[in-house]
Each structure stands twice: as C-alpha cells, then as structure tokens.
Enzyme design. Structure first.
Site, mmCIF file in Angstrom:
data_model
loop_
_atom_site.group_PDB
_atom_site.id
_atom_site.type_symbol
_atom_site.label_atom_id
_atom_site.label_comp_id
_atom_site.label_asym_id
_atom_site.label_seq_id
_atom_site.Cartn_x
_atom_site.Cartn_y
_atom_site.Cartn_z
ATOM 1 N N LYS A 204 26.575 -65.343 -7.359
ATOM 2 C CA LYS A 204 26.328 -65.565 -5.940
ATOM 3 C C LYS A 204 25.974 -67.019 -5.629
ATOM 4 O O LYS A 204 25.694 -67.822 -6.508
ATOM 5 C CB LYS A 204 25.250 -64.606 -5.435
ATOM 6 C CG LYS A 204 25.772 -63.180 -5.335
ATOM 7 C CD LYS A 204 24.800 -62.227 -4.666
ATOM 8 C CE LYS A 204 25.447 -60.854 -4.483
ATOM 9 N NZ LYS A 204 24.519 -59.864 -3.881
ATOM 10 N N ARG A 244 23.887 -55.593 -11.686
ATOM 11 C CA ARG A 244 25.279 -55.405 -11.260
ATOM 12 C C ARG A 244 25.999 -56.729 -11.455
ATOM 13 O O ARG A 244 25.650 -57.725 -10.825
ATOM 14 C CB ARG A 244 25.315 -54.964 -9.798
ATOM 15 C CG ARG A 244 26.712 -54.693 -9.240
ATOM 16 C CD ARG A 244 26.620 -54.209 -7.793
ATOM 17 N NE ARG A 244 27.921 -53.881 -7.257
ATOM 18 C CZ ARG A 244 28.735 -54.767 -6.665
ATOM 19 N NH1 ARG A 244 28.352 -56.034 -6.534
ATOM 20 N NH2 ARG A 244 29.916 -54.398 -6.192
#
Length: 278
Positions: A204, A244
């Site tokens: 991210k 995740r």
C-alpha cells in the site's frame, strides 16, 4: 491470506489474473506456498476506483471460486455486495471479507447471519472514489476502534455470531500514511476490543512513502513485498490474527519468525498473545 484480484484495475496487479484460468493458476500457487486462505475479489478498492456492477463482479469471481474450492483450496470472497457473498459461500467460500464492514450493502449482515461464515468487517467511511476526502481524525486509533465496534453492534443485532467476526483497521481506506502507521503501532489497543484482527498492509501507499529514498526503492507497488513482509512480522508479533498479502511466501516466512520471537518471549514468562480462529 493470499490476495487474488480478478480485476483489470487493481492498484498493484490489475489485469494480471483477470482471466479465470490465470486466476485459478495463481490461486493454486498461493495455496501451495502456504496461504491459509485465498481471497478472491472482483472489484478494485484502490483510491479513485469506480464501482463494479454486481452482475459483472459475479462473472469475474464465481468461476474462480468454484474451481479453487473444487481443487480443495480454502477460499474467502472479497466483496461489499451481499449477492456476491451469498453466491460465493454457496459455492464453497468459507469466509466473507467486506472492506465496507457492511456499510455498502445493507443486506450483507443478513447474509452473513444466515450463512454463518466468519466475516471480516473493515473500517470504512466512503467508497473508493471519494474515500481520501474522509481521512480526517483527531484520534485515529480511538475513532477507528469506536466505529468498528458500532459495526459489530449492527452485525450482532442482525444475528451475526460475534464469535465469528474479525476486525480490520482498514489501512489506506480514508487514511493517510500517518494514520496507517499509528494504527499499526497501536494494534494492541484495537485487539483489546476482543476480536481477532486482520491486517491488510500489502504494497500500500503508506509502505511506498516510508520506502521513499531508501536505497534500491523502485517506487512501484510490486517492489514493496520485502517491506510488506516486515510489516507482517511486526503485526503478527503484536497479535494480529491474519495478514492479507500479495506475496505469500515472504510474509509466511516473516510470520514464522514472529511466532518464534513471541514464543521465546512467552517462554521467558512475559505475556504473549495468541488469537484464535473464530
């Protein structure tokens, strides 16, 4: 949890596994590499992404879910739509991962209650196309915790078993990099609410921002797997139930190191944490 995006526009790997055959091959590989769950999603949640119609999402997701389940892979479905969640569970998916925490589709709570599968409720304030405008906090840890607990109240009122709820602080969703790091640094505060935590940090923006200027930083999301693995280890050591990730093997090895570390701490008599599958 391995990320399997069957989308043309995901921020990191959009289009790489858009076809069912490519997606199934990728899912099988992640399972072979040690993923406990392969998380199949047909709608990008990157900042600015446009919503996908339910019919199109079903077209993308369902063939992959069926094939992977048929091959013996434990599959979760990454969706904000109740209709997609129900179809995937009926096809054998064993968990629903909803980045909206049930806010995007009022019918989601009823579907989760009826099917009885574990459910990941993520902190979410707005759809992808406008979420950055909502990254306003005075106390990000306190506000995220209280907003997640309000979702828990809604879910349990609809009949969802609280013992099958997993919470996700929603890194990157209506949050700036400073918010993401503060949430990670205070996972113990979130865990004190009494629910297992899923951490979705993989590749991210806030990881890219932290890497900026580091020797060897390539800038692209695909170059953030080693840094993601470091976050996975830290999150696991802090008590996260699940991470995740896009690259399963590097984070699996990192989580194994965190387990060895925390095991040594527990062996010395210091307090440890051991989240249990709901």
């Amino acid at each position: 949890m391995g990320i399997l995006n069957v989308t043309p526009d995901s921020f990191s790997d959009g289009g790489l596994h858009a076809g069912p055959e490519q997606a199934v091959r990728r899912g099988l590989r992640m399972a072979d590499e040690g993923a406990d769950l392969v998380d199949v999603g047909g709608e990008s949640t990157r900042p600015g992404a446009e919503p996908v119609a339910v019919r199109e999402e079903l077209f993308r997701v369902m063939p992959v879910v069926r094939e992977l389940v048929g091959a013996g892979v434990r599959v979760s479905v990454d969706t904000t739509h109740a209709e997609v969640a129900r179809a995937a569970v009926e096809a054998g998916a064993c968990l629903v991962n909803d980045v909206s925490g049930g806010l995007a589709d009022p019918a989601m709570a009823d579907v989760v209650a009826e099917t009885g599968v574990p459910y990941v409720a993520t902190h979410w304030r707005a759809p992808s196309r406008e979420m950055d405008r909502h990254a306003l906090y005075r106390d990000v840890v306190g506000e995220v915790t209280s907003e997640l607990l309000r979702r828990v109240e809604h879910l349990t009122a609809a009949g969802v078993d609280p013992g099958r709820i997993v919470l996700d602080p929603g890194l990157g969703f209506s949050k700036r990099a400073t918010h993401d790091w503060e949430l990670l640094a205070h996972l113990h505060t979130l865990a004190a609410a009494g629910f297992p935590l899923l951490v979705g940090a993989s590749r991210k923006r806030f990881i890219g921002a932290a890497l900026g200027g580091c020797p060897g930083d390539e800038g692209a999301p695909q170059g953030r797997d080693a840094a993601t693995a470091a976050v996975s280890a830290l999150a696991a050591a802090a008590g996260a139930f699940c991470v995740r990730v896009h690259d399963v093997r590097s984070s699996l090895h990192a989580v194994c190191m965190a387990a060895a570390w925390t095991g040594a701490v527990e062996g010395s008599g210091e307090k440890g944490s051991a989240p249990v599958w709901p």
